[in-house]
Structure formats: structure tokens, C-alpha cells
Motif scaffolding. Structure first.
Motif, short mmCIF file in Angstrom:
data_model
loop_
_atom_site.label_atom_id
_atom_site.label_comp_id
_atom_site.label_asym_id
_atom_site.label_seq_id
_atom_site.Cartn_x
_atom_site.Cartn_y
_atom_site.Cartn_z
N ASP A 1 -4.42 17.73 -8.31
CA ASP A 1 -3.16 16.99 -8.32
C ASP A 1 -3.41 15.50 -8.10
O ASP A 1 -2.80 14.65 -8.77
CB ASP A 1 -2.24 17.55 -7.23
N PHE A 2 -4.32 15.19 -7.16
CA PHE A 2 -4.64 13.78 -6.91
C PHE A 2 -5.32 13.17 -8.13
O PHE A 2 -5.08 12.00 -8.47
CB PHE A 2 -5.56 13.66 -5.69
N ALA A 3 -6.16 13.94 -8.82
CA ALA A 3 -6.84 13.45 -10.03
C ALA A 3 -5.81 13.09 -11.11
O ALA A 3 -5.96 12.08 -11.82
CB ALA A 3 -7.82 14.49 -10.55
N ALA A 4 -4.78 13.90 -11.24
CA ALA A 4 -3.73 13.60 -12.23
C ALA A 4 -3.00 12.33 -11.86
O ALA A 4 -2.67 11.51 -12.73
CB ALA A 4 -2.77 14.79 -12.32
N ASP A 5 -2.72 12.15 -10.58
CA ASP A 5 -2.06 10.93 -10.12
C ASP A 5 -2.99 9.73 -10.31
O ASP A 5 -2.55 8.64 -10.70
CB ASP A 5 -1.68 11.10 -8.65
N LEU A 6 -4.27 9.93 -10.04
CA LEU A 6 -5.26 8.87 -10.22
C LEU A 6 -5.28 8.36 -11.66
O LEU A 6 -5.37 7.15 -11.91
CB LEU A 6 -6.65 9.40 -9.84
N ALA A 7 -5.16 9.27 -12.62
CA ALA A 7 -5.21 8.88 -14.03
C ALA A 7 -4.10 7.91 -14.39
O ALA A 7 -4.25 7.08 -15.30
CB ALA A 7 -5.15 10.12 -14.91
N THR A 8 -2.98 7.96 -13.67
CA THR A 8 -1.87 7.08 -14.00
C THR A 8 -2.19 5.61 -13.71
O THR A 8 -1.53 4.72 -14.25
CB THR A 8 -0.59 7.47 -13.22
N TRP B 1 -4.60 4.06 -14.82
CA TRP B 1 -5.08 3.47 -16.08
C TRP B 1 -4.10 3.66 -17.23
O TRP B 1 -4.20 2.98 -18.24
CB TRP B 1 -6.43 4.08 -16.44
N THR B 2 -3.12 4.59 -17.09
CA THR B 2 -2.16 4.80 -18.17
C THR B 2 -0.94 3.90 -18.04
O THR B 2 -0.18 3.75 -18.99
CB THR B 2 -1.70 6.26 -18.21
N GLY B 3 -0.75 3.33 -16.84
CA GLY B 3 0.36 2.41 -16.66
C GLY B 3 1.56 3.00 -15.95
O GLY B 3 2.48 2.27 -15.58
N SER B 4 1.57 4.33 -15.77
CA SER B 4 2.67 4.94 -15.01
C SER B 4 2.47 4.68 -13.53
O SER B 4 1.33 4.65 -13.05
CB SER B 4 2.71 6.45 -15.27
N PRO B 5 3.53 4.51 -12.77
CA PRO B 5 3.36 4.24 -11.33
C PRO B 5 2.82 5.46 -10.60
O PRO B 5 3.40 6.54 -10.69
CB PRO B 5 4.77 3.90 -10.85
N PRO B 6 1.71 5.33 -9.87
CA PRO B 6 1.18 6.47 -9.11
C PRO B 6 2.12 6.84 -7.97
O PRO B 6 2.83 5.99 -7.43
CB PRO B 6 -0.16 5.94 -8.56
N ARG B 7 2.08 8.11 -7.58
CA ARG B 7 2.88 8.56 -6.44
C ARG B 7 2.21 8.18 -5.13
O ARG B 7 2.87 7.86 -4.16
CB ARG B 7 3.07 10.08 -6.49
N SER B 8 0.89 8.24 -5.10
CA SER B 8 0.14 8.01 -3.86
C SER B 8 0.13 6.54 -3.47
O SER B 8 -0.15 5.67 -4.30
CB SER B 8 -1.30 8.50 -4.04
N PRO B 9 0.39 6.24 -2.19
CA PRO B 9 0.33 4.84 -1.75
C PRO B 9 -1.06 4.21 -1.95
O PRO B 9 -1.15 3.04 -2.34
CB PRO B 9 0.68 4.93 -0.26
N VAL B 10 -2.14 4.97 -1.69
CA VAL B 10 -3.47 4.36 -1.86
C VAL B 10 -3.74 4.06 -3.33
O VAL B 10 -4.43 3.08 -3.65
CB VAL B 10 -4.61 5.23 -1.29
N LEU B 11 -3.20 4.86 -4.21
CA LEU B 11 -3.40 4.59 -5.64
C LEU B 11 -2.55 3.42 -6.10
O LEU B 11 -2.97 2.65 -6.97
CB LEU B 11 -3.09 5.85 -6.45
N ARG B 12 -1.38 3.27 -5.50
CA ARG B 12 -0.57 2.08 -5.84
C ARG B 12 -1.30 0.81 -5.40
O ARG B 12 -1.25 -0.22 -6.09
CB ARG B 12 0.81 2.19 -5.20
N ARG B 13 -1.98 0.88 -4.25
CA ARG B 13 -2.74 -0.29 -3.80
C ARG B 13 -4.00 -0.50 -4.64
O ARG B 13 -4.52 -1.61 -4.69
CB ARG B 13 -3.14 -0.11 -2.32
N LEU B 14 -4.47 0.55 -5.30
CA LEU B 14 -5.66 0.43 -6.14
C LEU B 14 -5.35 -0.27 -7.47
O LEU B 14 -6.24 -0.90 -8.05
CB LEU B 14 -6.25 1.82 -6.41
N VAL B 15 -4.12 -0.17 -7.93
CA VAL B 15 -3.78 -0.70 -9.26
C VAL B 15 -4.18 -2.16 -9.44
O VAL B 15 -4.86 -2.50 -10.42
CB VAL B 15 -2.28 -0.48 -9.56
N PRO B 16 -3.79 -3.08 -8.54
CA PRO B 16 -4.19 -4.48 -8.76
C PRO B 16 -5.71 -4.67 -8.68
O PRO B 16 -6.24 -5.55 -9.35
CB PRO B 16 -3.48 -5.24 -7.64
#
Length: 299
Positions: A63-70, A72-87
Motif C-alpha cells: 500500500d505504501f509502495a502504491a502511495d510512493l508511486a504517486t 512521480w505521477t503527480g497525484s498528491p500522496p496520502r502519506s505525510p512523509v511522501l508529501r514532504r518528499l515531493v519537493p
């Protein structure tokens, strides 16, 4: 469940090495911490004793891997750490591949609890450790072409750091049903798996070490192998410049300090994880910065 910020910062402080030295410019610190937090969450999903069965951890990792993929696809991740990873991904052009390999390592942990040979263990480290070094180099914009000295030395440093962490946590890993010490080495030193069981918390205190002489001899051998690998990779510090050199010197120093802790404890790895002294990290950091081409540990 994802670790809160306070827990992530506590985990960062507990690492053998400085994740993001305070003297680094804010941009590098921010990006290193963003990467670290994602790596930490992946490891927690695969490792933490939350009562989840292996199949549940596998589902959480997928599930985290699917969120992680977002990311790079441009969809907003659900996970806070992944949202911080985007920039950070955008700033440093980080590839998804390295994070996917970390997910794969933790998925492997759910189905593989033993490694027969040293080479099999190194194959696991290709997934669990090597990608982290590649990400750190990318954060600093350091090119690492396939087959280059920089790539090989980064891989050696990260693999050594992973191995030393495993050697500190033999009892803890055994409690999770995992043995990273190769079966061939256990047999060669006459150490049965049952000798890796940590003493019960309510067991009466005794003066004798919890680890048998045979296990301590094995741990001295395995620590020496990890340090030799760290020695081989330490030349990376001399190839780098600027802030990248300082940060990587800190990681290398943390590895040597972890080895110091294992030696200081007499390779007693079942009575608690041998600690790493910050003074040792600082000493090795200074040594690596002043003598970046020194290939062998002087400890």
C-alpha cells in the motif's frame, strides 16, 4: 501506521551516523531528512513489532509502495512523509527506482529469514543498503555512473553500515525471526541458532556475557569483514568535494564508531545493542576529513 514526527526525529538521533549534519546548508539538511524519513517509515512497516502478521506487513508495504508511486505521477500522496518528499524529488531529480528497491528489501524480509552464505547476504544488501547511498549522492548532485569508482565505493560504505547495524542487533533480529548472520558462518564457528536468543527480560542478572565465546568470536570475524568493506569504500570521501564530502565523511565515521562500540563491548551482542559514542563519530569524522585517502581503519 506511519511514525509521527517525534518518533522519526528520535530514530534519527539514534542512528550510528549523523543523518544531516547541522552545519550543512538548510537545503541539503531538508532533503536528506526528507529521504531519511521515507526510508525510516519503510523500515518500520517491515520491522516494527506491532502485532501484525507478515502478510499484514506485506499488505502495508504494498500500500505504501502504491502511495510512493504517486510522488512521480503527480497525484498528491496520502502519506505525510511522501508529501514532504515531493519537493525533494523535484529539487534533486531523485529516481523512484531506489525507493522501490528499499520496499523490495522489506518485502523480502517478510518471506526470507535466513541467508545461507555471505554472497546471499550481500545480495540482500543490494536492495536494503545500496539504494540509500545512491540517493545521498543524488541529493548532492554527485554523478555516479554505473561501474564508476564513486558508485562502487558508495555501495561498499552503505553495505558496511547495514552489516554493522545488523551485528549490533543480532538479538533483536532473532526475536523477529530473522538471522542475518550467514548459516555457513554460524556452522564454521560452531554457533547454533539457539545461541542467538537474547536473555529473557526477567532472567536473573549474571556476570557472564549473554553471548557465548563462539558467538563473540563469530561477531569479531563479521565485524572485521564489515570494517574491511568500509575501508574499501572510505576512499569515496577523498573523491568528493564541498558539502557532499563532509556529509559522506560523517556516514563513514559512524560506521567506524559502530565497529568501535562492538569491539568495546567485547562483541557481546545479546545483552543489548552495543552503543555508538558520539565522541568516536567526531574523532573518525576529523580523521576522514584530514586524511581522506587513508584506506585502512586505525582503530
Amino acid at each position: 501506521m506511519e511514525a509521527p514526527q517525534a518518533r522519526l526525529r528520535a530514530a534519527e538521533r539514534a542512528e550510528n551516523f549523523p543523518v544531516a549534519l547541522r552545519v550543512l546548508p538548510a537545503r541539503y539538511r531538508r532533503n536528506l531528512v526528507a529521504v531519511y524519513d521515507v526510508v525510516r517509515v519503510i523500515d518500520d512497516l517491515g520491522d516494527e513489532d506491532t502485532g501484525a502478521a507478515d502478510r499484514d506487513r506485506t499488505a502495508q508495504l504494498r500500500d505504501f509502495a502504491a502511495d510512493l508511486a504517486t510522488v512521480w505521477t503527480g497525484s498528491p500522496p496520502r502519506s505525510p512523509v511522501l508529501r514532504r518528499l515531493v519537493p525533494t524529488v523535484r529539487d534533486c531529480d531523485l529516481p523512484q527506482e531506489h525507493f522501490d528497491r528499499l520496499i523490495a528489501a522489506n518485502l523480502q524480509d517478510q518471506r526470507v529469514g535466513r541467508y545461507e552464505t555471505w554472497d546471499e547476504l550481500l545480495g540482500y544488501c543490494e536492495l536494503s543498503a545500496v539504494p540509500i547511498g545512491r540517493l545521498v549522492l543524488a541529493v548532492f548532485g554527485v554523478p555516479a555512473p554505473a561501474g564508476s569508482a564513486i558508485e562502487r565505493e558508495s555501495d561498499a560504505v552503505c553495505t558496511a553500515l547495514q552489516l554493522l547495524e545488523h551485528w549490533q542487533d543480532v538479538g533483536e533480529d532473532r526475536g523477529r525471526g530473522r538471522v542475518y548472520l550467514p548459516a555457513a558462518d554460524l556452522a564454521a564457528f560452531g554457533v547454533p541458532e539457539s545461541a542467538l536468543d537474547a536473555p529473557a527480560i526477567d532472567a536473573p542478572a549474571i556476570d557472564a556475557p549473554a553471548s557465548s565465546p563462539a558467538l563473540r568470536a563469530l561477531m569479531a570475524h563479521e565485524t572485521g569483514r564489515a570494517v574491511a568493506m568500509l575501508d574499501d569504500g572510505a576512499a569515496l570521501v577523498g573523491r568528493l568535494r564541498g558539502w557532499a564530502r563532509l556529509a559522506v565523511a560523517g556516514y563513514v565515521a559512524g560506521g567506524y564508531a559502530a565497529a568501535d562500540g562492538l569491539r568495546r563491548a567485547g562483541y557481546e551482542v545479546l545483552g543489548g545493542s552495543p552503543g555508538t559514542r558520539r565522541s568516536d563519530v567526531a574523532r573518525h569524522l576529523l580523521t576522514r576529513l584530514v586524511f581522506p585517502t587513508r584506506m585502512r581503519s586505525t582503530s
